[in-house]
Motif scaffolding. Structure first.
Motif, short mmCIF file in Angstrom:
data_model
loop_
_atom_site.label_atom_id
_atom_site.label_comp_id
_atom_site.label_asym_id
_atom_site.label_seq_id
_atom_site.Cartn_x
_atom_site.Cartn_y
_atom_site.Cartn_z
N LYS A 363 29.96 19.03 -41.36
CA LYS A 363 30.14 17.85 -42.50
C LYS A 363 31.01 16.80 -41.79
O LYS A 363 31.18 16.94 -40.55
N ASP A 380 27.89 19.30 -52.37
CA ASP A 380 26.47 18.85 -52.49
C ASP A 380 26.03 19.29 -53.61
O ASP A 380 26.03 20.44 -54.05
N GLU A 388 19.04 18.74 -51.91
CA GLU A 388 20.04 17.97 -51.87
C GLU A 388 19.79 16.45 -52.66
O GLU A 388 18.91 15.87 -52.18
N GLY A 391 25.42 14.00 -52.03
CA GLY A 391 26.43 14.49 -51.19
C GLY A 391 27.89 13.86 -51.27
O GLY A 391 27.75 12.72 -51.59
MG MG Z 1 24.32 14.85 -47.16
#
Ligand code: MG
Ligand code: 4AD
Length: 465
Positions: A363, A380, A388, A391
């Motif tokens: 990340k 997420d 996803e 985020g």
């Molecule tokens: Mg992302």
């Protein structure tokens, strides 16, 4: 303008004053003494049927010249329709061929075209049912997003498109330069390395990948803000969910931890989805019938649901328990792929899932480090069909930890001096997230390819139109 939009005309009662509509002919049918024109002006999915008496010499001659794709203007009275598809139709007293569309050349003949073909004629595809509906839903969602934040006291901040720092630290940047590229190449091959002091901004500059870091500046003064603008990623992903240019909505809130962030993301998605269902009825029925059967029911269920919240470690455990053979095997530490995200949402939890506390290695540098020193307070939001959609994270608000993380990730600390200053002076716990507008539209419409929910998609190798 002296014109009535087709949507308004179709909702009117028969009789009354004569009205004028204008639009593009979708189809023309010729009957005995009569010509039927289906005219659409983009105000709704439905066309208005213009009925032309071809015995009338003037009208008949004009109708003769009209073909699919031509633009026309018609004036007449609304009459109760004998057809079963519409309540009213327009009986033309005047008919004007505004712009002809020579039949054999018009690329949008009345038949079903593949979305691949329509991408090649992106200048004409808004004239199809699907792309008209997508454009209206996209317009609605954009407006509803602004309304959502405005009604909740968030301030809209415009963040720059040209930046000097990599907001995600992932290196997927389009460089912006006015330097002579050939000279630059020569310099580079002679080992000198490019000298950016002579570049337009006196340093290297890029198209932004996210407005987040700038939004954090404003949240650190005005408490709650959001951005809504284009972002650019030179990521070589040729998938049905990736674009090189996409619009992102990024709220950022001071005095807000990961839980408050998740609450906002969930409420935000559910509110906008519920709005799409009530306010885009005709278009949503079209998507339900033609694009993704069952989508209305599944979106309604999601608007009323409670999102599952699990940690990354729990997600990995659930995936490892599965008997499904994934293309990318799962172990603690790997990034989740869309196959995993779809499995979690579709097979395990049957609805949206918010996954938190990812390994720090996968990340961005700005996410708040947990006490275990292994995971970060990222989140997420995953949804069925897509994976996803959002985020976000709680941000690292401790100066020393942030400096350490920037170093660990191999990023140039000097580029982030102002970002670090926010942690020196009046630092607060704060959080935010990013919603990709195109992914969200894909989700609400059921369109399979992200290239078909953006008017003019940019993807690797493709910047036409
Ligand atoms: Mg992302
Ligand atoms: O997860 P991402 O990379 O997060 C950020 O950019 C943070 N700065 C957001 C924040 O915390 N303020 O991107 C956020 C979202 C993704 O979940 C996805 O919906 C969308 O942006 N997105 C893309 N959409 C289309 N094409 C791409 N290449 C995308 N990359 C991300």
């Amino acid at each position: 303008m002296g014109r009535t939009r087709v949507r308004e005309a179709l909702g009117s009662e028969p009789g009354g004053q004569s009205i004028t509509v204008a639009g593009w002919v979708r189809t023309k049918r010729t009957g005995k003494n009569v010509v039927f024109l289906e005219v659409n002006d983009g105000s709704s999915l439905s066309n208005i049927q213009v009925v032309v008496d071809s015995e009338n010499t003037n009208l008949g001659q004009t109708a003769e010249l009209i073909t699919t794709g031509a633009s026309v203007r018609a004036t007449g009275e609304l009459v109760e329709s004998m057809g079963k598809n519409q309540k009213v139709e327009l009986h033309a007293a005047e008919l004007e061929l505004v712009g002809e569309a020579p039949g054999e050349n018009y690329p949008l003949q009345k038949k079903r075209h593949s979305f691949e073909y329509l991408r090649e004629i992106a200048h004409l595809r808004p004239r199809t049912n699907t792309f008209g509906a997508v454009a209206r839903v996209r317009n609605y969602i954009s407006f509803a997003i602004h309304r959502y934040f405005q009604e909740r006291d968030f301030l809209y901040v415009h963040t720059p498109l040209i930046t000097a720092s990599d907001a995600e630290g992932a290196g997927e940047l389009f460089q912006v330069t006015t330097l002579d590229l050939e000279r630059l190449a020569r310099e580079q091959s002679s080992g000198a390395g490019p000298d950016y002091t002579g570049d337009f901004f006196g340093r290297s500059a890029y198209l932004t990948v996210s407005g987040q870091l700038n939004a954090e500046i404003y949240a650190s003064a005005l408490d709650r803000v959001y951005t809504f603008g284009p972002t650019f990623r030179a990521e070589n992903s040729n998938t049905t969910r990736h674009l090189s240019e996409f619009w992102m909505i990024e709220p950022e809130i001071a005095f807000c931890d990961i839980h408050c962030n998740m609450d906002l993301a969930e409420d935000f998605l559910k509110t906008i989805i519920a709005g799409v269902l009530t306010d885009c009825g005709e278009d949503m029925e079209f998507f339900d019938k033609r694009i993704e059967p069952g989508i209305i029911e599944s979106l309604s269920a999601i608007a009323d649901s409670t999102f599952t919240r699990i940690s990354y470690s729990e997600a990995v455990e659930a995936l490892q328990k599965s008997t499904v053979k994934f293309e990318f095997p799962v172990s603690w530490g790997v990034d989740l792929h869309s196959e995993h995200e779809k499995y979690l949402t579709e097979e395990v939890f049957h609805g949206p899932v918010i996954v938190t506390d990812y390994p720090k290695e996968i990340k961005a540098f700005y996410m708040r480090l947990n006490d275990d020193e292994k995971t970060v307070r990222g989140m997420d939001v995953l949804v069925p069909r897509l994976g996803e959609i959002i985020g976000g994270s709680q941000r690292e608000d401790r100066l020393d930890v942030l400096q350490r993380r920037i170093k660990e990730m191999g990023l140039p600390e000097e580029d982030y001096w102002w970002y670090l200053d926010l942690r020196r002076f009046g630092s607060v716990p704060h959080s935010g997230f990013g919603l990709g507008l195109a992914r969200f539209i894909q989700y609400c419409t059921g369109m399979a390819n992200i290239r078909d929910v953006v008017p003019f998609p940019r993807t690797p190798g493709n910047a036409a139109f």
